[in-house]
Scaffold this motif. Structure first.
Motif, PDB file in Angstrom:
ATOM      1  N   SER A   1       0.978  -1.602   0.006  1.00  0.00           N
ATOM      2  CA  SER A   1      -0.238  -0.240  -0.289  1.00  0.00           C
ATOM      3  C   SER A   1       0.662   1.238   0.037  1.00  0.00           C
ATOM      4  O   SER A   1       0.204   2.253  -0.134  1.00  0.00           O
ATOM      5  CB  SER A   1      -0.813  -0.550   0.838  1.00  0.00           C
ATOM      6  OG  SER A   1      -0.454  -0.128   2.855  1.00  0.00           O
ATOM      7  N   GLU A   2       1.952   1.033   0.830  1.00  0.00           N
ATOM      8  CA  GLU A   2       3.340   2.315   0.683  1.00  0.00           C
ATOM      9  C   GLU A   2       3.456   3.311  -0.651  1.00  0.00           C
ATOM     10  O   GLU A   2       4.204   3.775  -1.219  1.00  0.00           O
ATOM     11  CB  GLU A   2       3.943   1.871   1.393  1.00  0.00           C
ATOM     12  CG  GLU A   2       3.319   1.799   2.584  1.00  0.00           C
ATOM     13  CD  GLU A   2       4.308   2.187   4.108  1.00  0.00           C
ATOM     14  OE1 GLU A   2       5.677   1.218   3.396  1.00  0.00           O
ATOM     15  OE2 GLU A   2       4.413   1.694   5.023  1.00  0.00           O
TER      16      GLU A   2
ATOM     17  N   HIS B   1       1.828   1.545  -3.802  1.00  0.00           N
ATOM     18  CA  HIS B   1       1.424   1.653  -5.392  1.00  0.00           C
ATOM     19  C   HIS B   1       0.595   2.530  -4.466  1.00  0.00           C
ATOM     20  O   HIS B   1      -0.220   2.806  -3.594  1.00  0.00           O
ATOM     21  CB  HIS B   1       0.604   0.453  -5.724  1.00  0.00           C
ATOM     22  CG  HIS B   1       1.559  -0.831  -5.737  1.00  0.00           C
ATOM     23  ND1 HIS B   1       2.068  -1.353  -7.165  1.00  0.00           N
ATOM     24  CD2 HIS B   1       2.525  -2.157  -5.191  1.00  0.00           C
ATOM     25  CE1 HIS B   1       3.136  -1.612  -7.125  1.00  0.00           C
ATOM     26  NE2 HIS B   1       3.335  -2.763  -5.729  1.00  0.00           N
ATOM     27  N   ASP B   2      -0.297   2.948  -6.168  1.00  0.00           N
ATOM     28  CA  ASP B   2      -1.781   4.131  -5.363  1.00  0.00           C
ATOM     29  C   ASP B   2      -3.650   3.657  -5.896  1.00  0.00           C
ATOM     30  O   ASP B   2      -3.125   1.986  -6.299  1.00  0.00           O
ATOM     31  CB  ASP B   2      -1.427   5.051  -6.256  1.00  0.00           C
ATOM     32  CG  ASP B   2      -2.423   4.579  -7.964  1.00  0.00           C
ATOM     33  OD1 ASP B   2      -1.100   3.759  -8.509  1.00  0.00           O
ATOM     34  OD2 ASP B   2      -1.075   5.668  -9.020  1.00  0.00           O
ATOM     35  N   LYS B   3      -3.903   4.195  -5.451  1.00  0.00           N
ATOM     36  CA  LYS B   3      -5.632   3.637  -6.271  1.00  0.00           C
ATOM     37  C   LYS B   3      -5.291   2.813  -7.605  1.00  0.00           C
ATOM     38  O   LYS B   3      -6.414   2.126  -7.302  1.00  0.00           O
ATOM     39  CB  LYS B   3      -6.560   4.830  -5.563  1.00  0.00           C
ATOM     40  CG  LYS B   3      -7.759   4.835  -5.504  1.00  0.00           C
ATOM     41  CD  LYS B   3      -8.902   5.930  -5.870  1.00  0.00           C
ATOM     42  CE  LYS B   3     -10.083   5.452  -6.004  1.00  0.00           C
ATOM     43  NZ  LYS B   3     -10.999   6.491  -5.705  1.00  0.00           N
ATOM     44  N   LYS B   4      -5.196   3.755  -8.052  1.00  0.00           N
ATOM     45  CA  LYS B   4      -5.493   2.882  -9.680  1.00  0.00           C
ATOM     46  C   LYS B   4      -4.708   1.686  -9.685  1.00  0.00           C
ATOM     47  O   LYS B   4      -5.438   1.007 -10.539  1.00  0.00           O
ATOM     48  CB  LYS B   4      -4.358   3.597 -11.137  1.00  0.00           C
ATOM     49  CG  LYS B   4      -4.584   2.778 -12.043  1.00  0.00           C
ATOM     50  CD  LYS B   4      -3.876   4.130 -13.094  1.00  0.00           C
ATOM     51  CE  LYS B   4      -4.505   3.751 -14.382  1.00  0.00           C
ATOM     52  NZ  LYS B   4      -3.046   4.276 -15.799  1.00  0.00           N
TER      53      LYS B   4
ATOM     54  N   TYR C   1      -4.789  -0.994  -7.526  1.00  0.00           N
ATOM     55  CA  TYR C   1      -5.939  -1.521  -6.479  1.00  0.00           C
ATOM     56  C   TYR C   1      -6.727  -1.538  -7.187  1.00  0.00           C
ATOM     57  O   TYR C   1      -7.452  -2.463  -7.672  1.00  0.00           O
ATOM     58  CB  TYR C   1      -5.923  -0.759  -5.388  1.00  0.00           C
ATOM     59  CG  TYR C   1      -4.853  -1.503  -4.454  1.00  0.00           C
ATOM     60  CD1 TYR C   1      -4.401  -2.389  -3.535  1.00  0.00           C
ATOM     61  CD2 TYR C   1      -4.230  -0.528  -3.631  1.00  0.00           C
ATOM     62  CE1 TYR C   1      -3.464  -2.460  -2.548  1.00  0.00           C
ATOM     63  CE2 TYR C   1      -3.165  -0.640  -2.833  1.00  0.00           C
ATOM     64  CZ  TYR C   1      -2.649  -1.967  -2.317  1.00  0.00           C
ATOM     65  OH  TYR C   1      -1.566  -1.673  -1.469  1.00  0.00           O
ATOM     66  N   GLN C   2      -7.389  -0.404  -8.262  1.00  0.00           N
ATOM     67  CA  GLN C   2      -8.682  -1.076  -8.968  1.00  0.00           C
ATOM     68  C   GLN C   2      -7.873  -2.087  -9.627  1.00  0.00           C
ATOM     69  O   GLN C   2      -8.950  -2.606 -10.637  1.00  0.00           O
ATOM     70  CB  GLN C   2      -8.598   0.664  -9.664  1.00  0.00           C
ATOM     71  CG  GLN C   2      -9.476   1.093  -8.467  1.00  0.00           C
ATOM     72  CD  GLN C   2      -9.503   2.992  -9.221  1.00  0.00           C
ATOM     73  OE1 GLN C   2      -8.958   3.107 -10.493  1.00  0.00           O
ATOM     74  NE2 GLN C   2     -10.314   3.333  -8.779  1.00  0.00           N
ATOM     75  N   GLU C   3      -6.582  -2.058 -10.766  1.00  0.00           N
ATOM     76  CA  GLU C   3      -6.633  -2.762 -11.873  1.00  0.00           C
ATOM     77  C   GLU C   3      -6.603  -4.063 -11.074  1.00  0.00           C
ATOM     78  O   GLU C   3      -7.151  -4.700 -12.076  1.00  0.00           O
ATOM     79  CB  GLU C   3      -5.154  -2.167 -12.639  1.00  0.00           C
ATOM     80  CG  GLU C   3      -5.127  -1.199 -13.008  1.00  0.00           C
ATOM     81  CD  GLU C   3      -3.387  -0.367 -13.478  1.00  0.00           C
ATOM     82  OE1 GLU C   3      -2.533  -1.326 -13.048  1.00  0.00           O
ATOM     83  OE2 GLU C   3      -3.382   0.437 -14.057  1.00  0.00           O
TER      84      GLU C   3
END
Length: 99
Positions: free
Chosen positions: A57-58, A60-63, A65-67
């Motif tokens: 989580s540190e 990687h960004d929201k995108k 996790y969406q992918e």
């Protein structure tokens, strides 16, 4: 098909003997994983999983996790509605029994 797996194991063993009894990376990893499983409990795996999740989580960004969520959602169910993860874990456990 099971015979081909056992033949491969025999080939790997003979290759190890031919290489001055050096262990392959595959065998070293398997042995290390088995020992870790014997010497650590459920709490250990929960802790390292939590640390891995925090590190991910540190980094990687929201995108991200969406992918991966979209990929998991499209790959996680088959025609009868059960998840592939349970199918893969059953095949993994059968592979572990062959060693």
């Amino acid at each position: 098909m099971a015979n081909s797996n056992s033949n491969n194991s025999n080939k790997n063993s003979s290759n190890n003997n031919d290489n001055n009894s050096k262990m392959s990376y595959e065998e070293a990893g398997r042995k290390g994983g088995e020992k870790t499983a014997r010497t650590h409990d459920k709490e250990f795996y929960q802790e390292i999983g939590e640390k891995g999740g925090e590190a991910t989580s540190e980094n990687h960004d929201k995108k991200f996790y969406q992918e991966i969520g979209a990929k998991g959602g499209s790959n996680s169910s088959n025609s009868n509605g059960s998840s592939n993860s349970s199918n893969s874990s059953s095949s993994n456990s059968s592979n572990n029994n062959n060693s």
